[in-house]
Scaffold this motif. Structure first.
Motif, PDB file in Angstrom:
ATOM      1  N   ALA A  98       6.603   4.118  10.981  1.00 28.81           N
ATOM      2  CA  ALA A  98       5.157   3.626  11.126  1.00 28.81           C
ATOM      3  C   ALA A  98       4.954   2.796   9.542  1.00 28.81           C
ATOM      4  CB  ALA A  98       4.175   4.343  11.521  1.00 28.81           C
ATOM      5  N   LEU A  99       4.417   1.695   9.576  1.00 33.75           N
ATOM      6  CA  LEU A  99       4.030   0.954   8.393  1.00 33.75           C
ATOM      7  C   LEU A  99       2.695   0.679   8.671  1.00 33.75           C
ATOM      8  CD1 LEU A  99       7.160   0.381   8.749  1.00 33.75           C
ATOM      9  CD2 LEU A  99       7.050  -1.293   6.766  1.00 33.75           C
ATOM     10  N   SER A 100       1.738   1.240   7.731  1.00 39.14           N
ATOM     11  CA  SER A 100       0.324   0.696   7.714  1.00 39.14           C
ATOM     12  C   SER A 100       0.223  -0.468   6.882  1.00 39.14           C
ATOM     13  CB  SER A 100      -0.574   1.824   7.153  1.00 39.14           C
ATOM     14  OG  SER A 100      -0.485   1.849   5.747  1.00 39.14           O
ATOM     15  N   ALA A 101      -0.905  -1.312   6.989  1.00 37.41           N
ATOM     16  CA  ALA A 101      -1.222  -2.490   6.533  1.00 37.41           C
ATOM     17  C   ALA A 101      -1.019  -2.298   4.678  1.00 37.41           C
ATOM     18  CB  ALA A 101      -2.459  -2.909   6.610  1.00 37.41           C
ATOM     19  N   GLY A 102      -0.841  -3.322   4.169  1.00 38.49           N
ATOM     20  CA  GLY A 102      -0.670  -3.328   2.659  1.00 38.49           C
ATOM     21  C   GLY A 102       0.452  -4.163   2.062  1.00 38.49           C
ATOM     22  N   THR A 103       0.383  -4.592   1.124  1.00 36.49           N
ATOM     23  CA  THR A 103       1.205  -5.536   0.338  1.00 36.49           C
ATOM     24  C   THR A 103       2.599  -4.808  -0.022  1.00 36.49           C
ATOM     25  OG1 THR A 103       0.147  -5.114  -1.683  1.00 36.49           O
ATOM     26  CG2 THR A 103      -0.265  -7.046  -0.278  1.00 36.49           C
ATOM     27  N   THR A 122       3.270  -0.346  13.714  1.00 37.95           N
ATOM     28  CA  THR A 122       2.263  -1.240  12.610  1.00 37.95           C
ATOM     29  C   THR A 122       0.824  -1.694  12.969  1.00 37.95           C
ATOM     30  OG1 THR A 122       2.088  -2.585  10.703  1.00 37.95           O
ATOM     31  CG2 THR A 122       3.155  -3.631  12.692  1.00 37.95           C
ATOM     32  N   ASN A 123      -0.126  -1.505  12.234  1.00 36.93           N
ATOM     33  CA  ASN A 123      -1.366  -1.981  12.466  1.00 36.93           C
ATOM     34  C   ASN A 123      -1.583  -3.570  11.442  1.00 36.93           C
ATOM     35  OD1 ASN A 123      -1.598  -0.652   9.838  1.00 36.93           O
ATOM     36  ND2 ASN A 123      -3.856  -0.534  10.368  1.00 36.93           N
ATOM     37  N   SER A 124      -0.447  -3.861  10.847  1.00 40.35           N
ATOM     38  CA  SER A 124      -0.666  -4.893   9.967  1.00 40.35           C
ATOM     39  C   SER A 124      -0.180  -6.332  10.555  1.00 40.35           C
ATOM     40  CB  SER A 124       0.253  -4.462   8.684  1.00 40.35           C
ATOM     41  OG  SER A 124       0.340  -5.718   8.057  1.00 40.35           O
ATOM     42  N   ILE A 125      -0.854  -7.091  10.644  1.00 30.77           N
ATOM     43  CA  ILE A 125      -0.755  -8.540  11.227  1.00 30.77           C
ATOM     44  C   ILE A 125       0.511  -8.982  10.460  1.00 30.77           C
ATOM     45  CG2 ILE A 125      -1.171 -10.756  11.838  1.00 30.77           C
ATOM     46  CD1 ILE A 125      -4.137  -9.729  12.246  1.00 30.77           C
ATOM     47  N   ARG A 126       0.409  -8.832   9.211  1.00 29.30           N
ATOM     48  CA  ARG A 126       1.548  -9.505   8.220  1.00 29.30           C
ATOM     49  C   ARG A 126       3.016  -8.758   8.367  1.00 29.30           C
ATOM     50  NH1 ARG A 126      -0.272 -13.777   4.501  1.00 29.30           N
ATOM     51  NH2 ARG A 126      -2.426 -13.758   4.759  1.00 29.30           N
ATOM     52  N   ILE A 127       2.991  -7.674   8.594  1.00 23.35           N
ATOM     53  CA  ILE A 127       4.120  -6.709   8.776  1.00 23.35           C
ATOM     54  C   ILE A 127       4.663  -7.092  10.269  1.00 23.35           C
ATOM     55  CG2 ILE A 127       5.157  -4.366   9.047  1.00 23.35           C
ATOM     56  CD1 ILE A 127       3.409  -3.602   6.970  1.00 23.35           C
ATOM     57  N   ALA A 128       3.988  -7.345  11.114  1.00 25.17           N
ATOM     58  CA  ALA A 128       4.504  -7.802  12.542  1.00 25.17           C
ATOM     59  C   ALA A 128       5.231  -9.063  12.559  1.00 25.17           C
ATOM     60  CB  ALA A 128       3.263  -7.672  13.630  1.00 25.17           C
ATOM     61  N   GLU A 129       4.618  -9.982  11.675  1.00 26.02           N
ATOM     62  CA  GLU A 129       5.261 -11.411  11.524  1.00 26.02           C
ATOM     63  C   GLU A 129       6.448 -11.408  10.991  1.00 26.02           C
ATOM     64  OE1 GLU A 129       2.120 -13.353   9.407  1.00 26.02           O
ATOM     65  OE2 GLU A 129       1.111 -14.067  11.207  1.00 26.02           O
ATOM     66  N   VAL A 130       6.635 -10.267   9.675  1.00 24.63           N
ATOM     67  CA  VAL A 130       7.957 -10.337   9.418  1.00 24.63           C
ATOM     68  C   VAL A 130       9.097  -9.925  10.282  1.00 24.63           C
ATOM     69  CG1 VAL A 130       9.512  -8.726   7.614  1.00 24.63           C
ATOM     70  CG2 VAL A 130       7.122  -9.507   6.787  1.00 24.63           C
ATOM     71  N   PHE A 131       8.668  -9.170  11.142  1.00 25.77           N
ATOM     72  CA  PHE A 131       9.617  -8.742  12.427  1.00 25.77           C
ATOM     73  C   PHE A 131      10.069  -9.816  13.260  1.00 25.77           C
ATOM     74  CE2 PHE A 131       8.638  -4.474  10.384  1.00 25.77           C
ATOM     75  CZ  PHE A 131      10.015  -4.062  10.037  1.00 25.77           C
ATOM     76  N   HIS A 132       8.824 -10.477  13.563  1.00 26.38           N
ATOM     77  CA  HIS A 132       8.798 -11.508  14.495  1.00 26.38           C
ATOM     78  C   HIS A 132       9.702 -12.699  14.136  1.00 26.38           C
ATOM     79  CE1 HIS A 132       7.549 -14.136  17.819  1.00 26.38           C
ATOM     80  NE2 HIS A 132       7.162 -15.126  16.761  1.00 26.38           N
ATOM     81  N   ARG A 133       9.862 -13.018  12.839  1.00 24.44           N
ATOM     82  CA  ARG A 133      10.632 -13.884  12.100  1.00 24.44           C
ATOM     83  C   ARG A 133      11.855 -13.583  12.059  1.00 24.44           C
ATOM     84  NH1 ARG A 133       6.088 -14.447   8.602  1.00 24.44           N
ATOM     85  NH2 ARG A 133       7.240 -13.357   6.868  1.00 24.44           N
ATOM     86  N   ALA A 153      -5.430  -5.903   8.193  1.00 27.85           N
ATOM     87  CA  ALA A 153      -5.236  -4.697   9.042  1.00 27.85           C
ATOM     88  C   ALA A 153      -5.975  -4.946  10.444  1.00 27.85           C
ATOM     89  CB  ALA A 153      -5.568  -3.437   8.249  1.00 27.85           C
ATOM     90  N   LEU A 154      -5.309  -4.077  11.433  1.00 23.65           N
ATOM     91  CA  LEU A 154      -6.072  -4.084  12.764  1.00 23.65           C
ATOM     92  C   LEU A 154      -6.530  -2.547  12.735  1.00 23.65           C
ATOM     93  CD1 LEU A 154      -3.757  -5.849  14.969  1.00 23.65           C
ATOM     94  CD2 LEU A 154      -5.705  -7.028  14.052  1.00 23.65           C
ATOM     95  N   VAL A 155      -7.940  -2.386  12.901  1.00 20.53           N
ATOM     96  CA  VAL A 155      -8.543  -1.177  12.734  1.00 20.53           C
ATOM     97  C   VAL A 155      -9.518  -0.983  13.743  1.00 20.53           C
ATOM     98  CG1 VAL A 155      -8.120  -1.166  10.246  1.00 20.53           C
ATOM     99  CG2 VAL A 155     -10.414  -1.970  11.233  1.00 20.53           C
ATOM    100  N   GLY A 156     -10.076   0.401  13.934  1.00 20.57           N
ATOM    101  CA  GLY A 156     -11.108   0.902  14.660  1.00 20.57           C
ATOM    102  C   GLY A 156     -10.555   1.469  16.092  1.00 20.57           C
ATOM    103  N   PRO A 157     -11.396   1.702  16.914  1.00 24.78           N
ATOM    104  CA  PRO A 157     -11.172   2.444  18.228  1.00 24.78           C
ATOM    105  C   PRO A 157     -10.101   2.098  18.934  1.00 24.78           C
ATOM    106  CG  PRO A 157     -13.536   1.882  17.933  1.00 24.78           C
ATOM    107  CD  PRO A 157     -12.922   1.193  17.090  1.00 24.78           C
ATOM    108  N   VAL A 158      -9.630   0.557  18.984  1.00 28.00           N
ATOM    109  CA  VAL A 158      -8.683   0.184  19.763  1.00 28.00           C
ATOM    110  C   VAL A 158      -7.358   0.575  19.103  1.00 28.00           C
ATOM    111  CG1 VAL A 158      -7.496  -1.883  20.717  1.00 28.00           C
ATOM    112  CG2 VAL A 158     -10.080  -1.728  20.828  1.00 28.00           C
TER     113      VAL A 158
END
Length: 266
Positions: A98-103, A122-133, A153-158
């Motif tokens: 797991a990788l949490s959000a962060g640079t 991951t809850n990081s949009i940026r990290i997900a994009e790295v693997f998507h590319r 970061a994507l956070v909260g109850p969801v």
């Protein structure tokens, strides 16, 4: 020189060097000790610096200040890259991480794209994009839902609901700050809750954090220093911080050019 001009000059020196001494300012500006102390008091009341014994230092960030991803990504780049390279050595093929959000964790993600049979949460949009590319048929990437923060970061109850019930081998936790009193912290209350769920899901907690994080305290604690199995920092980490982190965490690793050379020789 007018008081306002002198105060601006003092503020410029504090921002450039991180701190000033009253005695040095008295000699430089040719005014009394009382005048300089009055200038520092005015600047401190405006929140532009912090008064300390014998001088002043740059004002620290507020506990709820949350810089955006772009602003953070240009800070301590060399240190983050060295830390990420060392952290990547802890990832084995066929594991779940797991990788949490962060640079810093985002920098690490770019080093993991070629690891085979990897499952990434991951809850990081940026990290997900790295693997998507850089797609791989043998890799699974799970991006939590949630509310987006300034640091992407994507956070909260969801997000928390998506993480609960998952079990990962290693969590690489990005943090806003770390201190003996507050532990690992974030300026975002919802992100702290989400990160705590990630910590609970992990068999091993690794915190990659450059030296600038030491002494910084966000509004909410994610975990105590003692909960980290490994902390990876850089040579800029002060000696007192090294002693504290070595005593509290399972292992402190200093990642720099010399350390990387020793690793390569093994």
């Amino acid at each position: 020189m007018l008081a306002q001009q002198r105060q601006q000059a003092i503020l410029d020196r504090v921002r450039a060097s991180g701190g000033v001494r009253v005695a040095d300012l008295v000699r430089e500006f040719g005014v009394s000790d009382m005048t300089i102390r009055r200038d520092l008091e005015v600047l401190a009341e405006r929140g532009l610096l912090e008064k300390v014994h014998g001088g002043a230092t740059a004002a620290g960030p507020g506990s709820t200040e949350e810089p955006g991803f772009a602003a953070k990504s240009v800070r301590q780049q060399a240190e983050k890259e060295a830390i990420a390279r060392r952290a990547a050595l802890l990832v084995r093929p066929g594991t779940a991480v797991a990788l949490s959000a962060g640079t810093t964790t985002w920098t690490l993600a770019r080093l993991l794209v070629d690891v085979p049979e990897l499952t990434v949460i991951t809850n990081s949009i940026r990290i997900a994009e790295v693997f998507h590319r850089s797609p791989r048929a043998d890799r699974t990437v799970i991006l939590t839902g949630g509310v987006r923060t300034p640091s992407d970061a994507l956070v909260g109850p969801v997000a928390v609901a998506a993480i609960r019930g998952l079990h990962v081998d290693t969590l690489f936790l990005g943090v806003h700050g770390m201190s003996p009193r507050a532990g690992f912290t974030t300026p975002n209350l919802l992100e702290a809750e989400t990160d705590r769920a990630l910590v609970a899901s992990a068999h091993r907690l690794v915190v990659p954090a450059d030296h600038s994080k030491w002494g910084t305290v966000g509004i909410s604690t994610i975990a105590a220093l003692s909960e980290a199995h490994v902390i990876i920092s850089d040579p800029g980490l002060p000696e007192d911080a090294r002693e504290e982190l070595s005593a509290q965490a399972g292992e402190l690793v200093i990642a720099g050019p010399e350390e990387e050379s020793r690793v390569a020789e093994r």
